[in-house]
Design an enzyme around this catalytic site. Structure first.
Site, PDB file in Angstrom:
ATOM      1  N   ASP A 141      19.603 -25.146 -10.750  1.00 33.80           N
ATOM      2  CA  ASP A 141      19.305 -25.636  -9.401  1.00 33.80           C
ATOM      3  C   ASP A 141      19.897 -27.022  -9.161  1.00 33.80           C
ATOM      4  O   ASP A 141      19.220 -27.938  -8.702  1.00 33.80           O
ATOM      5  CB  ASP A 141      17.793 -25.659  -9.168  1.00 33.80           C
ATOM      6  CG  ASP A 141      17.432 -25.806  -7.686  1.00 33.80           C
ATOM      7  OD1 ASP A 141      18.305 -25.543  -6.834  1.00 33.80           O
ATOM      8  OD2 ASP A 141      16.284 -26.191  -7.387  1.00 33.80           O
TER       9      ASP A 141
ATOM     10  N   ASP B   3      22.051 -15.432 -13.184  1.00 38.23           N
ATOM     11  CA  ASP B   3      21.111 -15.263 -12.069  1.00 38.23           C
ATOM     12  C   ASP B   3      21.668 -14.154 -11.187  1.00 38.23           C
ATOM     13  O   ASP B   3      22.585 -14.368 -10.402  1.00 38.23           O
ATOM     14  CB  ASP B   3      20.986 -16.574 -11.291  1.00 38.23           C
ATOM     15  CG  ASP B   3      20.068 -16.453 -10.080  1.00 38.23           C
ATOM     16  OD1 ASP B   3      19.479 -15.371  -9.885  1.00 38.23           O
ATOM     17  OD2 ASP B   3      19.958 -17.433  -9.320  1.00 38.23           O
TER      18      ASP B   3
ATOM     19  N   GLU C 259      24.465 -22.596 -10.743  1.00 36.32           N
ATOM     20  CA  GLU C 259      24.207 -23.665  -9.759  1.00 36.32           C
ATOM     21  C   GLU C 259      24.473 -25.043 -10.348  1.00 36.32           C
ATOM     22  O   GLU C 259      23.675 -25.971 -10.216  1.00 36.32           O
ATOM     23  CB  GLU C 259      22.795 -23.562  -9.164  1.00 36.32           C
ATOM     24  CG  GLU C 259      22.689 -22.501  -8.090  1.00 36.32           C
ATOM     25  CD  GLU C 259      21.454 -22.616  -7.203  1.00 36.32           C
ATOM     26  OE1 GLU C 259      20.907 -23.728  -7.063  1.00 36.32           O
ATOM     27  OE2 GLU C 259      21.047 -21.590  -6.651  1.00 36.32           O
TER      28      GLU C 259
END
Length: 389
Positions: free
Chosen positions: A151, A291, A181
């Site tokens: 993230d 992911d 990310e």
């Protein structure tokens, strides 16, 4: 007269279509950057409504400053505690042995020493994994890896959360790390600390995925980046061809299209991943971690996993404590008005058809301890896994 009316109507339709397109671009920018529509419109208009250029501009403006503050604080701390050591090329300890000044004072070998980062890692977790870590460090044939969406798009406490990731890398010392990310500043931060790892990156702009390889155990032969032709979110697939203690491995990571309404695109991307897995040579083991944003129904719709390819979580008995990698009930990093518990992050394995087999051994979720900033390392839990041969 009628031609004039039609012309005006045509212009109105073009303007309406343009406004709709720009609204969609703003929505996409806001989603990716975590900003609002006003910020999105500002950056997009300054970059001729090119979403990739606009996102790059946003990240450069907002993310670098987070790590600049971090570096300044570390430099200040080091200057106060290590000034004597830095003033001379060598110092002596009590036994008379000389300690040479390192040319890379800010670099930390994560497989040797733990970095100076906030380590709010549960001691029970440390004890539970100590055996597998010591075996890996001793050079046995067990392969260990972590897959984690870190993230990097969330700017809040970004530097401290990056330090949190370093803590887990130091704790588990995995052979391979699949990351999603990432942003340029984040990966540069990791490179300064994880000097015992080689980095393979899916891009150097915007946000992207990456693979870290422990140099002492994994040798990179070549790597490839496979684009998804119809992605709207700059997604791709990284394939790193490596050897692990002499065994051939293809390591893959990806961040499949996000959001419920992108199901069709996500399934297209999954088909690309599975096709690459099954097309790999028979003497190669293929390991994918990433992911996926997948729902189980989407895997069923693409025909399920091909023969010989297993979902490692399922192979290990569908252990409930490892089911939800995106869990807003337990993870408070995102302030959402609803509870969402999903198994977005997945591990796929296809063992080589000839030679020794890699067999799923152990899986646990990591990152479930709050940092000093009262937030978690990411809004996703990471997956730590080991494979036996």
């Amino acid at each position: 007269m009628s031609k004039t009316v039609m012309s005006v109507g045509h212009i109105d339709k073009q303007m309406s279509d343009l406004e709709e397109k720009r609204r969609n671009l703003c929505d996409h920018f806001a989603f990716v950057s975590g900003s609002d529509s006003a910020v999105a419109q500002c950056y997009l208009s300054e970059n001729d409504w090119d979403v990739e250029r606009a996102l790059n501009s946003f990240f450069e403006a907002h993310m670098d400053s987070e790590f600049d503050v971090e570096e300044a604080e570390e430099t200040k701390n080091e200057s106060g505690t290590k000034r004597k050591e830095l003033d001379s090329p060598a110092t002596a300890d009590t036994s008379g042995t000389k300690k040479l000044k390192s040319d890379k004072m800010n670099c930390i070998d994560l497989t040797a020493d733990e970095p100076s980062c906030s380590r709010n890692v549960n001691s029970k977790e440390s004890q539970a994994e100590s055996n597998s870590r010591s075996q890996s460090d001793d050079g046995d044939s067990k392969l260990s890896f972590i897959s984690w969406n870190v993230d990097g798009l969330d700017t809040i406490n970004l530097a401290e959360r990056a330090r949190g990731l370093c803590s887990y890398l130091a704790l588990y010392t995995p052979d391979v790390v699949f990351l999603q990310e990432l942003i340029p500043a984040y990966i540069q931060y990791l490179k300064k600390r994880a000097v015992s790892y080689l980095f393979v990156e899916g891009s150097d702009d915007g946000y992207f995925t990456g693979i870290m390889l422990k140099k002492s155990r994994v040798k990179l032969l070549e790597s490839d980046i496979i684009s998804y032709p119809t992605t709207q979110m700059m997604r791709n697939l990284i394939v790193a061809k490596v050897t692990f203690l002499g065994r051939k491995l293809y390591l893959m990571t990806s961040h499949l299209e996000s959001c419920k309404n992108q199901s069709e695109e996500r399934m297209k991307q999954l088909r690309v991943v599975l096709q690459k897995i099954i097309q790999s040579p028979d003497d190669v083991t293929v390991l994918f971690g990433g992911d996926t944003n997948l729902r189980d129904s989407e895997v069923v719709k693409v025909g399920g996993l091909p023969q010989g390819v297993c979902d490692v979580w399922e192979q290990l008995g569908k252990q409930e404590h490892c089911r939800y990698t995106w869990d807003t009930k337990a993870n408070s990093n995102k302030s959402l008005p609803y509870v969402s518990r999903c198994r977005f992050d997945r591990i796929y394995l296809r063992s080589a058809k000839t030679g020794p087999k890699f067999i799923p051994d152990h899986m646990v979720l990591v990152g479930m301890e709050k940092l000093d900033c009262s937030r978690y390392t990411s809004d996703h839990w990471g997956i730590y896994c080991t494979l036996n041969t």
